[in-house]
Design a protein around this motif. Sequence first.
Motif, PDB file in Angstrom:
ATOM      1  N   ASP A 168      31.400  77.779   4.607  1.00  0.00           N
ATOM      2  CA  ASP A 168      31.486  77.190   3.405  1.00  0.00           C
ATOM      3  C   ASP A 168      29.782  76.302   3.187  1.00  0.00           C
ATOM      4  OD1 ASP A 168      32.188  75.642   5.099  1.00  0.00           O
ATOM      5  OD2 ASP A 168      33.196  74.006   3.771  1.00  0.00           O
ATOM      6  N   GLN A 169      29.394  75.945   4.242  1.00  0.00           N
ATOM      7  CA  GLN A 169      28.278  75.261   4.142  1.00  0.00           C
ATOM      8  C   GLN A 169      27.184  76.248   4.049  1.00  0.00           C
ATOM      9  OE1 GLN A 169      27.409  73.046   7.811  1.00  0.00           O
ATOM     10  NE2 GLN A 169      25.056  73.000   7.324  1.00  0.00           N
ATOM     11  N   PHE A 170      27.057  77.516   4.653  1.00  0.00           N
ATOM     12  CA  PHE A 170      26.280  78.623   4.619  1.00  0.00           C
ATOM     13  C   PHE A 170      26.168  79.077   3.176  1.00  0.00           C
ATOM     14  CE2 PHE A 170      25.715  83.420   5.231  1.00  0.00           C
ATOM     15  CZ  PHE A 170      24.152  83.298   5.715  1.00  0.00           C
ATOM     16  N   VAL A 171      27.069  79.258   2.477  1.00  0.00           N
ATOM     17  CA  VAL A 171      27.155  79.516   1.237  1.00  0.00           C
ATOM     18  C   VAL A 171      26.603  78.583  -0.069  1.00  0.00           C
ATOM     19  CG1 VAL A 171      28.748  80.327  -0.792  1.00  0.00           C
ATOM     20  CG2 VAL A 171      29.152  81.477   1.544  1.00  0.00           C
ATOM     21  N   ARG A 172      27.215  77.420   0.297  1.00  0.00           N
ATOM     22  CA  ARG A 172      26.853  76.270  -0.511  1.00  0.00           C
ATOM     23  C   ARG A 172      25.164  75.986  -0.331  1.00  0.00           C
ATOM     24  NH1 ARG A 172      29.405  72.361   1.922  1.00  0.00           N
ATOM     25  NH2 ARG A 172      31.402  72.960   0.895  1.00  0.00           N
ATOM     26  N   GLU A 173      24.798  75.864   0.835  1.00  0.00           N
ATOM     27  CA  GLU A 173      23.245  75.930   0.915  1.00  0.00           C
ATOM     28  C   GLU A 173      22.518  76.778   0.186  1.00  0.00           C
ATOM     29  OE1 GLU A 173      23.371  73.603   5.399  1.00  0.00           O
ATOM     30  OE2 GLU A 173      22.410  75.566   5.405  1.00  0.00           O
ATOM     31  N   MET A 174      23.059  77.969   0.139  1.00  0.00           N
ATOM     32  CA  MET A 174      22.174  78.991  -0.575  1.00  0.00           C
ATOM     33  C   MET A 174      22.360  78.959  -2.083  1.00  0.00           C
ATOM     34  SD  MET A 174      22.521  82.548   1.684  1.00  0.00           S
ATOM     35  CE  MET A 174      24.269  82.388   1.808  1.00  0.00           C
ATOM     36  N   GLY A 223      15.951  81.763  -0.701  1.00  0.00           N
ATOM     37  CA  GLY A 223      15.720  83.113  -0.634  1.00  0.00           C
ATOM     38  C   GLY A 223      16.688  84.050  -1.240  1.00  0.00           C
ATOM     39  N   MET A 224      18.164  83.428  -1.438  1.00  0.00           N
ATOM     40  CA  MET A 224      19.235  84.115  -2.250  1.00  0.00           C
ATOM     41  C   MET A 224      19.096  84.098  -3.349  1.00  0.00           C
ATOM     42  SD  MET A 224      23.288  83.515  -2.299  1.00  0.00           S
ATOM     43  CE  MET A 224      24.067  84.108  -4.024  1.00  0.00           C
ATOM     44  N   LEU A 225      18.378  83.131  -4.064  1.00  0.00           N
ATOM     45  CA  LEU A 225      18.107  82.825  -5.632  1.00  0.00           C
ATOM     46  C   LEU A 225      16.825  83.464  -5.951  1.00  0.00           C
ATOM     47  CD1 LEU A 225      19.358  79.018  -6.132  1.00  0.00           C
ATOM     48  CD2 LEU A 225      20.578  81.109  -6.632  1.00  0.00           C
ATOM     49  N   LEU A 226      15.652  83.393  -4.928  1.00  0.00           N
ATOM     50  CA  LEU A 226      14.520  83.979  -5.407  1.00  0.00           C
ATOM     51  C   LEU A 226      14.893  85.503  -5.500  1.00  0.00           C
ATOM     52  CD1 LEU A 226      12.123  81.937  -3.257  1.00  0.00           C
ATOM     53  CD2 LEU A 226      12.329  82.160  -5.518  1.00  0.00           C
ATOM     54  N   ARG A 227      15.796  86.044  -4.751  1.00  0.00           N
ATOM     55  CA  ARG A 227      15.897  87.540  -4.447  1.00  0.00           C
ATOM     56  C   ARG A 227      15.994  88.194  -6.141  1.00  0.00           C
ATOM     57  NH1 ARG A 227      16.425  92.350  -5.107  1.00  0.00           N
ATOM     58  NH2 ARG A 227      17.035  93.858  -3.672  1.00  0.00           N
ATOM     59  N   ASP A 228      16.688  87.368  -6.895  1.00  0.00           N
ATOM     60  CA  ASP A 228      16.936  87.707  -8.263  1.00  0.00           C
ATOM     61  C   ASP A 228      16.298  86.702  -9.420  1.00  0.00           C
ATOM     62  OD1 ASP A 228      18.648  89.897  -7.548  1.00  0.00           O
ATOM     63  OD2 ASP A 228      20.260  88.529  -7.380  1.00  0.00           O
ATOM     64  N   LYS A 229      15.211  86.369  -9.053  1.00  0.00           N
ATOM     65  CA  LYS A 229      14.180  85.540  -9.656  1.00  0.00           C
ATOM     66  C   LYS A 229      14.028  86.101 -11.120  1.00  0.00           C
ATOM     67  CE  LYS A 229       9.464  83.550  -9.640  1.00  0.00           C
ATOM     68  NZ  LYS A 229       8.384  83.704  -8.893  1.00  0.00           N
ATOM     69  N   ASN A 230      14.340  85.577 -12.207  1.00  0.00           N
ATOM     70  CA  ASN A 230      13.956  85.902 -13.527  1.00  0.00           C
ATOM     71  C   ASN A 230      15.205  86.888 -14.005  1.00  0.00           C
ATOM     72  OD1 ASN A 230      11.675  84.422 -13.726  1.00  0.00           O
ATOM     73  ND2 ASN A 230      10.372  85.869 -13.033  1.00  0.00           N
ATOM     74  N   THR A 237      16.896  74.584  -3.810  1.00  0.00           N
ATOM     75  CA  THR A 237      15.766  74.103  -4.806  1.00  0.00           C
ATOM     76  C   THR A 237      14.617  74.313  -3.879  1.00  0.00           C
ATOM     77  OG1 THR A 237      16.388  71.739  -4.554  1.00  0.00           O
ATOM     78  CG2 THR A 237      17.594  72.784  -6.283  1.00  0.00           C
ATOM     79  N   GLY A 238      13.428  74.214  -4.772  1.00  0.00           N
ATOM     80  CA  GLY A 238      12.246  74.110  -3.990  1.00  0.00           C
ATOM     81  C   GLY A 238      11.534  75.459  -3.708  1.00  0.00           C
ATOM     82  N   ALA A 239      10.382  75.125  -3.146  1.00  0.00           N
ATOM     83  CA  ALA A 239       9.561  76.465  -3.076  1.00  0.00           C
ATOM     84  C   ALA A 239      10.357  77.225  -1.527  1.00  0.00           C
ATOM     85  CB  ALA A 239       8.166  75.975  -2.652  1.00  0.00           C
ATOM     86  N   GLY A 240      10.301  78.593  -1.851  1.00  0.00           N
ATOM     87  CA  GLY A 240      10.737  79.457  -0.922  1.00  0.00           C
ATOM     88  C   GLY A 240       9.937  79.485   0.561  1.00  0.00           C
ATOM     89  N   HIS A 241       8.705  79.230   0.205  1.00  0.00           N
ATOM     90  CA  HIS A 241       7.861  79.438   1.405  1.00  0.00           C
ATOM     91  C   HIS A 241       7.585  77.890   2.035  1.00  0.00           C
ATOM     92  CE1 HIS A 241       5.282  78.045  -1.891  1.00  0.00           C
ATOM     93  NE2 HIS A 241       4.835  77.229  -1.023  1.00  0.00           N
ATOM     94  N   GLN A 242       8.398  77.070   1.584  1.00  0.00           N
ATOM     95  CA  GLN A 242       8.463  75.715   2.272  1.00  0.00           C
ATOM     96  C   GLN A 242       8.902  75.487   3.567  1.00  0.00           C
ATOM     97  OE1 GLN A 242       9.830  72.595  -0.421  1.00  0.00           O
ATOM     98  NE2 GLN A 242      10.090  71.269   1.087  1.00  0.00           N
TER      99      GLN A 242
END
Length: 194
Positions: A128-134, A150-157, A138-143
């Motif tokens: 549940d923590q693993f999923v929630r964190e993804m 990365g999960m949200l950036l995977r389908d960016k736009n 928020t923030g920069a993926g390279h930070q």
Amino acid sequence: VRPVGSVRPLETVKQDAARLDALLERGLQRRSQTALPLTHDATFLRRAYLTIIGRIPTLAETEGFLADQDPDKRDVLCDLLLDSPGHTSHAANFWFDQLRVKSRTQDVSGEPFAHYVRSSIQQDKPYDQFVREMLVATGAGHQQGNGATGMLLRDKNMPHDAMANALRLFLGTRLECAQCHNHPFDIWTQKQFF
């Protein structure tokens, strides 16, 4: 990071297993069925290796296990495999496939996301923590330390694809059919999708 035995002692696991066995036995009795006999050590060994670390045992591993007379050798083997780098690698590969981890995602490296997945497995992070964190990342993926984005950036736009993929993966619901028309096999309408 922590040995399996330190998190869940063998005696506790055996008690939990006995409760599960009792529930399964009652279910089988209701259906007038009997449980299959325990599998042979060689078959158990092969299945344990394939399931937990994704490979078959070596000849030396097989001979050592088959020669062992300890009545708890199956439990010990499972703990040993769960504590191994092979488990991290195998579980990471599973999640890389499910989360569609790539080495590059558009203009951003996918390695921080891959590192996040791998380290979550190594830390035995609760699901549940693993999923929630993804999902709330928020923030920069390279930070530094922000690989969960990365999960949200995977389908960016592509918010509709991101939503449909997250629902399928984490809730077991296929919603993508409703993107084009009312879902033919479920309650979702096209309007609800959007």
